[in-house]
Enzyme design. Structure first.
Site, PDB file in Angstrom:
ATOM      1  N   ASP A 331       0.859  -1.188   0.000  1.00 19.23           N
ATOM      2  CA  ASP A 331       0.000   0.000   0.000  1.00 19.23           C
ATOM      3  C   ASP A 331       0.897   1.240   0.000  1.00 19.23           C
ATOM      4  O   ASP A 331       1.881   1.320   0.752  1.00 19.23           O
ATOM      5  CB  ASP A 331      -0.909  -0.003   1.239  1.00 19.23           C
ATOM      6  CG  ASP A 331      -1.871   1.181   1.216  1.00 19.23           C
ATOM      7  OD1 ASP A 331      -2.879   1.099   0.500  1.00 19.23           O
ATOM      8  OD2 ASP A 331      -1.596   2.174   1.923  1.00 19.23           O
ATOM      9  N   ASN A 339      -2.914  12.981  -3.721  1.00 16.04           N
ATOM     10  CA  ASN A 339      -4.080  13.406  -4.488  1.00 16.04           C
ATOM     11  C   ASN A 339      -4.548  14.811  -4.066  1.00 16.04           C
ATOM     12  O   ASN A 339      -4.872  15.660  -4.908  1.00 16.04           O
ATOM     13  CB  ASN A 339      -5.217  12.408  -4.316  1.00 16.04           C
ATOM     14  CG  ASN A 339      -4.982  11.145  -5.122  1.00 16.04           C
ATOM     15  OD1 ASN A 339      -4.277  11.165  -6.127  1.00 16.04           O
ATOM     16  ND2 ASN A 339      -5.564  10.031  -4.687  1.00 16.04           N
ATOM     17  N   ASP A 348      -2.203   9.432 -10.231  1.00 19.72           N
ATOM     18  CA  ASP A 348      -2.177   8.341 -11.214  1.00 19.72           C
ATOM     19  C   ASP A 348      -0.771   8.118 -11.745  1.00 19.72           C
ATOM     20  O   ASP A 348      -0.337   6.973 -11.958  1.00 19.72           O
ATOM     21  CB  ASP A 348      -3.126   8.659 -12.376  1.00 19.72           C
ATOM     22  CG  ASP A 348      -4.598   8.565 -11.966  1.00 19.72           C
ATOM     23  OD1 ASP A 348      -4.865   7.988 -10.893  1.00 19.72           O
ATOM     24  OD2 ASP A 348      -5.454   9.053 -12.721  1.00 19.72           O
ATOM     25  N   GLU A 374      -4.528   2.375  -4.367  1.00 16.32           N
ATOM     26  CA  GLU A 374      -3.076   2.474  -4.230  1.00 16.32           C
ATOM     27  C   GLU A 374      -2.462   1.173  -3.702  1.00 16.32           C
ATOM     28  O   GLU A 374      -1.339   1.169  -3.195  1.00 16.32           O
ATOM     29  CB  GLU A 374      -2.721   3.627  -3.270  1.00 16.32           C
ATOM     30  CG  GLU A 374      -3.199   3.437  -1.830  1.00 16.32           C
ATOM     31  CD  GLU A 374      -4.603   3.996  -1.609  1.00 16.32           C
ATOM     32  OE1 GLU A 374      -4.938   4.284  -0.454  1.00 16.32           O
ATOM     33  OE2 GLU A 374      -5.358   4.132  -2.606  1.00 16.32           O
TER      34      GLU A 374
END
Length: 454
Positions: A331, A339, A348, A374
């Site tokens: 993770d 973000n 992304d 993620e």
């Protein structure tokens, strides 16, 4: 050691044990006494005395430990070789011994039998004449040709039989034979103790039948005998007739083909073109759907569906084969900050960059998939959790040391956490996933940018 399961070898230094029995080629499993004399082992049994080469036995057992089966070569001596009885199962020990003159004595059910290996070796070097006794064509005996003469046989030959023998008073029942039919095969065929060979439905042509004999465990002697013969051909079997027939057939077929092609060529070409186009379109569409269903659109790596399918299909196989399987769930740490602080587009790109790092370390059966968001999953076949952790640590360090500022200014470092588990003491792949997930939770609670094992 001799046992009722075969001949046992125990290596003191390595503490390893191996056994040679009927499965490896011995005629019996139950053995009573072993006598080691020079290069051979002499084993007593209810079937007689078995002779095997010492180095050959070790070679067979060594290859067996590598799961390679080597045919065992041995000799069995019984009443046919002059023993009083084949029941060589003396109950007292020793029931076999070597005399000072080199003779090996064995206790049998009818008294003592003595065997001298040197005499057997000397006997096997005696010249062994070989002869062809008879030659039959379609069940009828045919006169044997003189030296250098060739027998001319009619076209309707369906069965040829040869009878041969080795002229020896020494172990005549143990003589082995090999035959070869030049014009039919180039290799010698082992006939073992058979004194006859038969061939059926041979095509027309020139042949030479050869036979040779040999003593057990010795080189084949240069004692070949041969018969040359020619099977004549019917007129329809001759090459000229076959060529003429073949040419006529080709001309006829070609004429029919041209006639049919004139009427259907245009229609066939159009139909073929349409079918190929539709087939290609359907195949491309099917391939695209299949790829989209199993691959992540952003990273172009296998998605969760593909990973679950692989794990469900292979977990049981690894357990049945007693192989270990480790997985890891990764993770990206504090991905929401990426973000929120830069943008989802930058997020992304970060995911794609990390996916590139993970794929660059994917070798052999090792697999990596995007689990979702993620999170990524990694598969480590034949690795324990501890071994997989070391590999995850290398990935973690490479991600942490990667400069992400090329993606977005100010974004210098992105870290990741790994949770690892393996299939040891786990019988269900769902529990394997759950263990990796719990290990990931432990890594995050422990401060992130770390790898934990559950």
């Amino acid at each position: 050691m001799t046992t009722d399961r075969g001949l046992m070898r125990y290596e003191h230094s390595a503490g390893k044990m191996a056994i040679l029995g009927r499965e490896q080629g011995l005629p019996v499993d139950k053995l009573f006494q072993i006598v080691a004399h020079k290069d051979s082992f002499w084993l007593s049994s209810n079937r007689g005395v078995i002779q095997v080469d010492r180095q050959h036995v070790n070679h067979v057992l060594d290859e067996k430990q590598k799961n390679i089966n080597i045919p065992l070569v041995f000799q069995l001596y019984d009443e046919g070789d002059g023993m009083l009885s084949a029941q060589v199962n003396g109950g007292s020990t020793p029931s076999a011994t070597v005399h000072k003159d080199g003779t090996i004595w064995f206790a049998t059910a009818k008294g003592v039998s003595a065997l001298k290996p040197e005499l057997l070796q000397a006997s096997s070097k005696v010249d062994l004449p070989t002869m062809i006794e008879s030659f039959s064509v379609n069940g009828r005996a045919t006169a044997l040709p003189l030296d250098g003469e060739t027998v001319l046989l009619p076209p309707n030959v369906s069965r040829l039989s040869f009878q041969y023998a080795g002229l020896s008073f020494i172990m005549p029942q143990r003589l082995s034979f090999q035959t070869q039919l030049e014009g039919f095969n180039k290799e010698w065929v082992n006939r073992q103790h058979m004194t006859g060979a038969e061939y059926t439905n041979l095509p027309a042509g020139k042949y030479t039948f050869k036979v040779r004999a040999g003593y057990p465990n010795t080189q084949w002697q240069q004692n070949e005998q041969e018969i040359r013969f020619v099977i004549q051909a019917h007129y329809w079997q001759k090459l000229s007739f076959k060529l003429m027939l073949f040419f006529t057939f080709l001309v006829t077929i070609y004429a029919i083909y041209k006639y049919r092609l004139y009427h259907y060529k245009k229609v066939e070409a159009e139909l073929t073109k349409r079918v190929e186009k539709q087939t290609q379109d359907l195949q491309e569409q099917a391939n695209a759907f299949a790829y989209q269903a199993t691959h992540d659109q952003l990273t172009d790596m296998p998605n969760r569906r593909a990973f679950d399918s692989w794990l469900a299909a292979n977990f049981a196989t690894y357990k049945q084969q007693n192989k270990i399987l480790a997985i890891a769930i990764m993770d990206i740490d504090h991905f929401k900050r990426v973000n929120d602080g830069w943008s989802h587009i930058v997020g992304d790109k970060v995911i794609c960059e990390i996916a590139k790092i993970l794929k660059s370390h994917c070798e052999g059966e090792q697999q990596v998939a995007r689990w979702g968001g993620e999170e990524f999953t990694l598969v480590f076949p034949n690795k324990t959790a501890a071994e997989a952790k070391l590999m995850c640590e290398l990935l973690r360090e490479e991600i942490a040391n990667n400069d992400f500022s090329v993606i977005a200014a100010g974004l210098h470092q992105v870290t990741a956490s790994f949770g690892v588990s393996d299939s040891n003491n786990i019988d269900d792949y769902d529990r394997l996933l759950s263990g990796a997930d719990q290990a990931l939770y432990k890594a995050k609670n422990g401060g992130r940018n770390r790898t934990e094992i559950m």
